[in-house]
Write a protein that holds these residues in place. Structure first.
Motif, PDB file in Angstrom:
ATOM      1  N   SER A   1     -25.605  -8.818  16.039  1.00  0.00           N
ATOM      2  CA  SER A   1     -25.192  -7.423  16.084  1.00  0.00           C
ATOM      3  C   SER A   1     -26.344  -6.550  16.552  1.00  0.00           C
ATOM      4  CB  SER A   1     -24.731  -6.969  14.699  1.00  0.00           C
ATOM      5  OG  SER A   1     -24.431  -5.590  14.692  1.00  0.00           O
ATOM      6  N   PRO A   2     -26.037  -5.477  17.272  1.00  0.00           N
ATOM      7  CA  PRO A   2     -27.098  -4.528  17.633  1.00  0.00           C
ATOM      8  C   PRO A   2     -27.566  -3.763  16.403  1.00  0.00           C
ATOM      9  CG  PRO A   2     -24.964  -3.638  18.235  1.00  0.00           C
ATOM     10  CD  PRO A   2     -24.718  -5.041  17.742  1.00  0.00           C
TER      11      PRO A   2
ATOM     12  N   PRO B   1      -9.487 -34.403  31.919  1.00  0.00           N
ATOM     13  CA  PRO B   1     -10.425 -35.354  32.526  1.00  0.00           C
ATOM     14  C   PRO B   1     -10.944 -34.930  33.896  1.00  0.00           C
ATOM     15  CG  PRO B   1      -8.182 -36.144  32.752  1.00  0.00           C
ATOM     16  CD  PRO B   1      -8.107 -34.905  31.914  1.00  0.00           C
ATOM     17  N   PHE B   2     -10.303 -33.935  34.539  1.00  0.00           N
ATOM     18  CA  PHE B   2     -10.664 -33.601  35.914  1.00  0.00           C
ATOM     19  C   PHE B   2     -11.349 -32.247  36.062  1.00  0.00           C
ATOM     20  CE2 PHE B   2      -6.674 -36.136  36.135  1.00  0.00           C
ATOM     21  CZ  PHE B   2      -7.251 -37.317  36.585  1.00  0.00           C
ATOM     22  N   THR B   3     -11.092 -31.343  35.148  1.00  0.00           N
ATOM     23  CA  THR B   3     -11.589 -29.975  35.256  1.00  0.00           C
ATOM     24  C   THR B   3     -12.144 -29.544  33.906  1.00  0.00           C
ATOM     25  OG1 THR B   3      -9.789 -29.535  36.811  1.00  0.00           O
ATOM     26  CG2 THR B   3     -10.963 -27.631  35.977  1.00  0.00           C
ATOM     27  N   PRO B   4     -13.232 -28.772  33.872  1.00  0.00           N
ATOM     28  CA  PRO B   4     -13.713 -28.261  32.579  1.00  0.00           C
ATOM     29  C   PRO B   4     -12.624 -27.515  31.821  1.00  0.00           C
ATOM     30  CG  PRO B   4     -15.334 -27.850  34.297  1.00  0.00           C
ATOM     31  CD  PRO B   4     -14.111 -28.378  34.987  1.00  0.00           C
ATOM     32  N   ILE B   5     -12.743 -27.503  30.513  1.00  0.00           N
ATOM     33  CA  ILE B   5     -11.814 -26.748  29.671  1.00  0.00           C
ATOM     34  C   ILE B   5     -12.294 -25.301  29.635  1.00  0.00           C
ATOM     35  CG2 ILE B   5     -10.815 -26.519  27.372  1.00  0.00           C
ATOM     36  CD1 ILE B   5     -11.456 -29.476  26.907  1.00  0.00           C
ATOM     37  N   TRP B   6     -11.407 -24.387  29.980  1.00  0.00           N
ATOM     38  CA  TRP B   6     -11.773 -22.971  29.999  1.00  0.00           C
ATOM     39  C   TRP B   6     -11.200 -22.280  28.773  1.00  0.00           C
ATOM     40  CZ3 TRP B   6     -15.557 -21.751  33.076  1.00  0.00           C
ATOM     41  CH2 TRP B   6     -15.802 -22.579  34.173  1.00  0.00           C
ATOM     42  N   LYS B   7     -12.045 -21.476  28.130  1.00  0.00           N
ATOM     43  CA  LYS B   7     -11.717 -20.855  26.851  1.00  0.00           C
ATOM     44  C   LYS B   7     -11.874 -19.341  26.938  1.00  0.00           C
ATOM     45  CE  LYS B   7     -13.483 -24.800  24.169  1.00  0.00           C
ATOM     46  NZ  LYS B   7     -12.654 -24.935  22.967  1.00  0.00           N
ATOM     47  N   LEU B   8     -11.004 -18.632  26.247  1.00  0.00           N
ATOM     48  CA  LEU B   8     -11.108 -17.177  26.177  1.00  0.00           C
ATOM     49  C   LEU B   8     -12.088 -16.802  25.072  1.00  0.00           C
ATOM     50  CD1 LEU B   8      -7.335 -16.174  26.472  1.00  0.00           C
ATOM     51  CD2 LEU B   8      -8.959 -16.798  28.267  1.00  0.00           C
ATOM     52  N   GLY B   9     -12.936 -15.828  25.360  1.00  0.00           N
ATOM     53  CA  GLY B   9     -13.904 -15.369  24.376  1.00  0.00           C
ATOM     54  C   GLY B   9     -14.117 -13.872  24.470  1.00  0.00           C
ATOM     55  N   ASP B  10     -15.092 -13.387  23.718  1.00  0.00           N
ATOM     56  CA  ASP B  10     -15.479 -11.972  23.698  1.00  0.00           C
ATOM     57  C   ASP B  10     -14.288 -11.074  23.370  1.00  0.00           C
ATOM     58  OD1 ASP B  10     -16.857  -9.620  23.851  1.00  0.00           O
ATOM     59  OD2 ASP B  10     -17.931 -10.151  25.679  1.00  0.00           O
ATOM     60  N   PHE B  11     -13.904 -11.084  22.101  1.00  0.00           N
ATOM     61  CA  PHE B  11     -12.749 -10.319  21.628  1.00  0.00           C
ATOM     62  C   PHE B  11     -13.156  -8.994  20.989  1.00  0.00           C
ATOM     63  CE2 PHE B  11     -10.979 -14.452  22.234  1.00  0.00           C
ATOM     64  CZ  PHE B  11      -9.624 -14.266  22.462  1.00  0.00           C
ATOM     65  N   GLY B  12     -14.295  -8.441  21.402  1.00  0.00           N
ATOM     66  CA  GLY B  12     -14.783  -7.216  20.776  1.00  0.00           C
ATOM     67  C   GLY B  12     -13.898  -6.003  20.985  1.00  0.00           C
ATOM     68  N   LEU B  13     -13.083  -5.991  22.055  1.00  0.00           N
ATOM     69  CA  LEU B  13     -12.184  -4.861  22.317  1.00  0.00           C
ATOM     70  C   LEU B  13     -10.731  -5.190  22.000  1.00  0.00           C
ATOM     71  CD1 LEU B  13     -13.583  -3.493  25.713  1.00  0.00           C
ATOM     72  CD2 LEU B  13     -14.017  -2.648  23.407  1.00  0.00           C
ATOM     73  N   ALA B  14     -10.473  -6.384  21.487  1.00  0.00           N
ATOM     74  CA  ALA B  14      -9.092  -6.822  21.258  1.00  0.00           C
ATOM     75  C   ALA B  14      -8.410  -5.963  20.196  1.00  0.00           C
ATOM     76  CB  ALA B  14      -9.070  -8.286  20.840  1.00  0.00           C
TER      77      ALA B  14
ATOM     78  N   ASN C   1     -18.780  -1.812  14.951  1.00  0.00           N
ATOM     79  CA  ASN C   1     -17.588  -2.560  14.547  1.00  0.00           C
ATOM     80  C   ASN C   1     -17.246  -3.718  15.471  1.00  0.00           C
ATOM     81  OD1 ASN C   1     -17.019  -0.989  12.272  1.00  0.00           O
ATOM     82  ND2 ASN C   1     -15.939   0.553  13.500  1.00  0.00           N
ATOM     83  N   ASP C   2     -17.999  -3.900  16.564  1.00  0.00           N
ATOM     84  CA  ASP C   2     -17.618  -4.913  17.546  1.00  0.00           C
ATOM     85  C   ASP C   2     -17.603  -6.318  16.958  1.00  0.00           C
ATOM     86  OD1 ASP C   2     -17.401  -2.880  19.314  1.00  0.00           O
ATOM     87  OD2 ASP C   2     -19.137  -3.405  20.541  1.00  0.00           O
ATOM     88  N   LEU C   3     -18.663  -6.694  16.236  1.00  0.00           N
ATOM     89  CA  LEU C   3     -18.719  -8.048  15.694  1.00  0.00           C
ATOM     90  C   LEU C   3     -17.667  -8.293  14.620  1.00  0.00           C
ATOM     91  CD1 LEU C   3     -21.143  -8.743  17.422  1.00  0.00           C
ATOM     92  CD2 LEU C   3     -22.249  -9.688  15.405  1.00  0.00           C
ATOM     93  N   PRO C   4     -17.455  -7.374  13.666  1.00  0.00           N
ATOM     94  CA  PRO C   4     -16.366  -7.611  12.706  1.00  0.00           C
ATOM     95  C   PRO C   4     -15.006  -7.756  13.380  1.00  0.00           C
ATOM     96  CG  PRO C   4     -17.825  -5.897  11.895  1.00  0.00           C
ATOM     97  CD  PRO C   4     -18.257  -6.192  13.295  1.00  0.00           C
ATOM     98  N   ILE C   5     -14.740  -6.948  14.415  1.00  0.00           N
ATOM     99  CA  ILE C   5     -13.456  -7.048  15.122  1.00  0.00           C
ATOM    100  C   ILE C   5     -13.343  -8.383  15.833  1.00  0.00           C
ATOM    101  CG2 ILE C   5     -12.123  -6.118  17.053  1.00  0.00           C
ATOM    102  CD1 ILE C   5     -13.164  -3.339  16.276  1.00  0.00           C
ATOM    103  N   GLU C   6     -14.401  -8.755  16.555  1.00  0.00           N
ATOM    104  CA  GLU C   6     -14.361 -10.026  17.274  1.00  0.00           C
ATOM    105  C   GLU C   6     -14.270 -11.198  16.308  1.00  0.00           C
ATOM    106  OE1 GLU C   6     -16.707 -12.493  20.773  1.00  0.00           O
ATOM    107  OE2 GLU C   6     -17.574 -10.635  19.994  1.00  0.00           O
TER     108      GLU C   6
ATOM    109  N   VAL D   1     -23.420  -5.257  28.150  1.00  0.00           N
ATOM    110  CA  VAL D   1     -23.428  -4.013  27.396  1.00  0.00           C
ATOM    111  C   VAL D   1     -23.275  -4.284  25.905  1.00  0.00           C
ATOM    112  CG1 VAL D   1     -22.522  -2.684  29.315  1.00  0.00           C
ATOM    113  CG2 VAL D   1     -20.931  -3.767  27.732  1.00  0.00           C
ATOM    114  N   GLY D   2     -22.939  -5.532  25.553  1.00  0.00           N
ATOM    115  CA  GLY D   2     -22.718  -5.874  24.161  1.00  0.00           C
ATOM    116  C   GLY D   2     -23.915  -6.561  23.540  1.00  0.00           C
ATOM    117  N   PRO D   3     -23.715  -7.157  22.357  1.00  0.00           N
ATOM    118  CA  PRO D   3     -24.807  -7.812  21.641  1.00  0.00           C
ATOM    119  C   PRO D   3     -25.310  -9.048  22.387  1.00  0.00           C
ATOM    120  CG  PRO D   3     -22.914  -7.387  20.197  1.00  0.00           C
ATOM    121  CD  PRO D   3     -22.459  -7.156  21.593  1.00  0.00           C
TER     122      PRO D   3
END
Length: 502
Positions: free
Chosen positions: A157-158, A308-321, A163-168, A131-133
């Motif tokens: 940006s759409p 070394p054993f598992t992929p590194i998982w990262k938090l993203g998509d902060f448009g609603l933060a 304001n989603d991209l500036p916020i994120e 639903v986002g960009p």
């Protein structure tokens, strides 16, 4: 509190959450009927509980019986993606000037260094667009030596911009100031706000785009989203090994620590503590849309690295933060600015942060039935957003991974583990449960009581009953240590293959 305001908005909000909290009807049963305004107002003008007293009993969930599913034929590993056809619409779209990664690193520059021509970068494929960009993968294809970072994810940006991209961008920029492996990195920080000259150079209407943020240039996560991995395992009936779940749990906790402390947890004299720069008076970040599609993986590190054993998982998509204080009084009315003490109306409060996010991942601070009574302000749950809100949403993700294809915790089946009838009661970490929690299907999974207890603790209805990030970090480290001797999962058939260049 008066219930004035727009009756239509009030009724729409009331029915939205009443439906969210209503169990689906059995097959053949009539569907739920929406409440009338008179019924909703009558409910709202009653009280839920005397402030400070024990909440009324809730519906007790009956745990499903453990059923051995019929095993499906294991499917082959994911094949490499096909080359994108040059004539595809999205491919042509991203070759336009307006979509080029202006500001990306130039020849010989590390990520975030001096920029070069956007023409040195080649569009590879569209990574995703919900639903986002749209987010696209670009690869450096210019003069050598190239930048250290030669693949980037660009979120555009759409049109017209919102304001989603500036916020994120603001949140990513703030959260990645301190070194962290668990937040998606923002390579152009702060994001570029367009000038009239830049609008003209990029073929954008300055009346629309002047001072707007056109794009975010971010870290590319080659493992894709956690949702991709979950779907892969569901399709092949491959439950997560417990050690893998603990390691994913640890990555999510480290990401939440950055949102709460502005840095990852450290150790002082053998004790886990916030980073030295942490200031309790500062605001913290509530994500409001933490879910598997918004958690991204990068490749495992080599032996001796951090993962070394598992992929590194990262938090993203902060448009609603949201940047929020830590005082549990975070519902505010923009027009009055007085929070709980202002002339707040139910429909106004509902419109601010209650629907921020995705169904299934809302914490009780958003969906609690206590919102439907006039004394909801006296509740210790309604609107009391804080680090505990992130913890509940993180636990909803872990519940989904542990239960594989059973969905997220059901908001309409709250239960107290200590009060279950028929011998179903169970303790949480060796003691009676502190109150209502969620997630009826977790106990039938084959994982250790320790892992299931920690997830159920994080899913407590009362924010004060949920563990803190520091407590969770200690528990997760103990859980990983308890898995010592278990075979490390082979990821050769789980890694996402690199896309082929068109």
């Amino acid at each position: 509190m008066a219930t004035g305001g727009d009756p239509a908005l009030f009724l729409e909000a009331f029915n939205y959450w009443d439906e969210y909290l209503t169990p689906p009807p059995p097959p053949g049963a009539p569907a739920r009927q929406a409440m009338t305004l008179a019924a909703a107002m009558a409910n709202y003008n009653s009280t839920y509980a005397v402030p400070g007293s024990t909440a009324p009993l809730t519906t007790t969930a009956v745990f499903p019986a453990a059923v051995l599913r019929r095993r499906k034929r294991r499917l082959p590993p994911i094949a490499a993606p096909r080359r994108a056809k040059p004539t595809q619409n999205y491919n042509l779209k991203f070759t336009r000037r307006a979509y080029e990664p202006v500001g990306a690193p130039g020849p010989g520059a590390p990520g975030g260094g001096p920029t070069g021509s956007a023409r040195n970068w080649r569009f590879v494929k569209l990574l995703g667009q919900g639903v986002g960009p749209p987010v696209a993968l670009w690869e450096y294809n210019g003069p050598l030596p190239g930048p250290v970072i030669n693949k980037i994810a660009v979120k555009n940006s759409p049109t017209p911009p919102n304001n989603d991209l500036p916020i994120e961008g603001a949140h990513l920029g703030m959260l990645t100031i301190a070194p962290t492996e668990h937040i998606v990195q923002l390579y152009v920080n702060p994001p570029d706000t367009l000038t009239p000259a830049e609008c003209a150079a990029q073929g954008l209407d300055p009346l629309i785009w002047n001072t707007a943020v056109r794009r975010l240039i971010m870290e590319y996560c080659p493992q894709g989203s956690l949702q991709r991995l979950l779907n892969y395992r569901i399709g092949r009936r491959l439950p997560f090994p417990e050690l893998t779940l603990w390691r994913i749990f640890e990555c999510l906790i480290d990401g939440l620590a950055v949102m709460e402390f502005d840095g990852e947890i450290t150790t002082s004299a053998g004790v886990l503590v916030p980073p030295a720069a942490f200031n309790p008076a500062d605001n913290m970040v509530v994500h409001f849309d933490l879910k598997p599609p918004n958690i991204f993986g990068i490749n495992r590190t080599y032996a001796g690295g951090t993962h070394p054993f598992t992929p590194i998982w990262k938090l993203g998509d902060f448009g609603l933060a949201q940047d929020l204080s830590r005082d549990k009084h975070n519902v505010s009315v923009a027009s009055a600015g007085l929070g709980w003490t202002g002339p707040a109306l139910y429909s106004q409060l509902h419109s601010e942060m209650r629907r921020h996010g995705t169904k299934g991942y809302f914490p009780p601070e958003q969906f609690s039935p206590r919102w439907h009574y006039r004394d909801y302000r006296d509740s210790t749950v309604c609107g009391k957003y804080g680090p505990w809100s992130n913890i509940w949403s993180m636990a909803a993700v872990m519940y989904q991974l542990a239960c594989l294809d059973e969905g997220t915790p059901e908001p309409y089946w709250p239960f107290n583990p200590a009060a279950l009838p028929g011998g179903q009661a169970f303790p949480i970490r060796g003691a009676p449960a502190l109150g209502i929690t969620y997630g009826t299907k977790l106990r039938i999974t084959p994982y250790s009581a320790a892992l299931k207890d920690f997830i159920h603790e994080c899913l407590y209805e009362e924010p004060a009953n949920r563990p803190t990030i520091l407590t969770l970090k200690a528990h997760v480290l103990a859980g990983i240590a308890a898995c010592a001797g278990q075979a490390v999962e082979g990821w050769q058939d789980l890694d996402m293959p690199e896309p082929k260049i068109p």
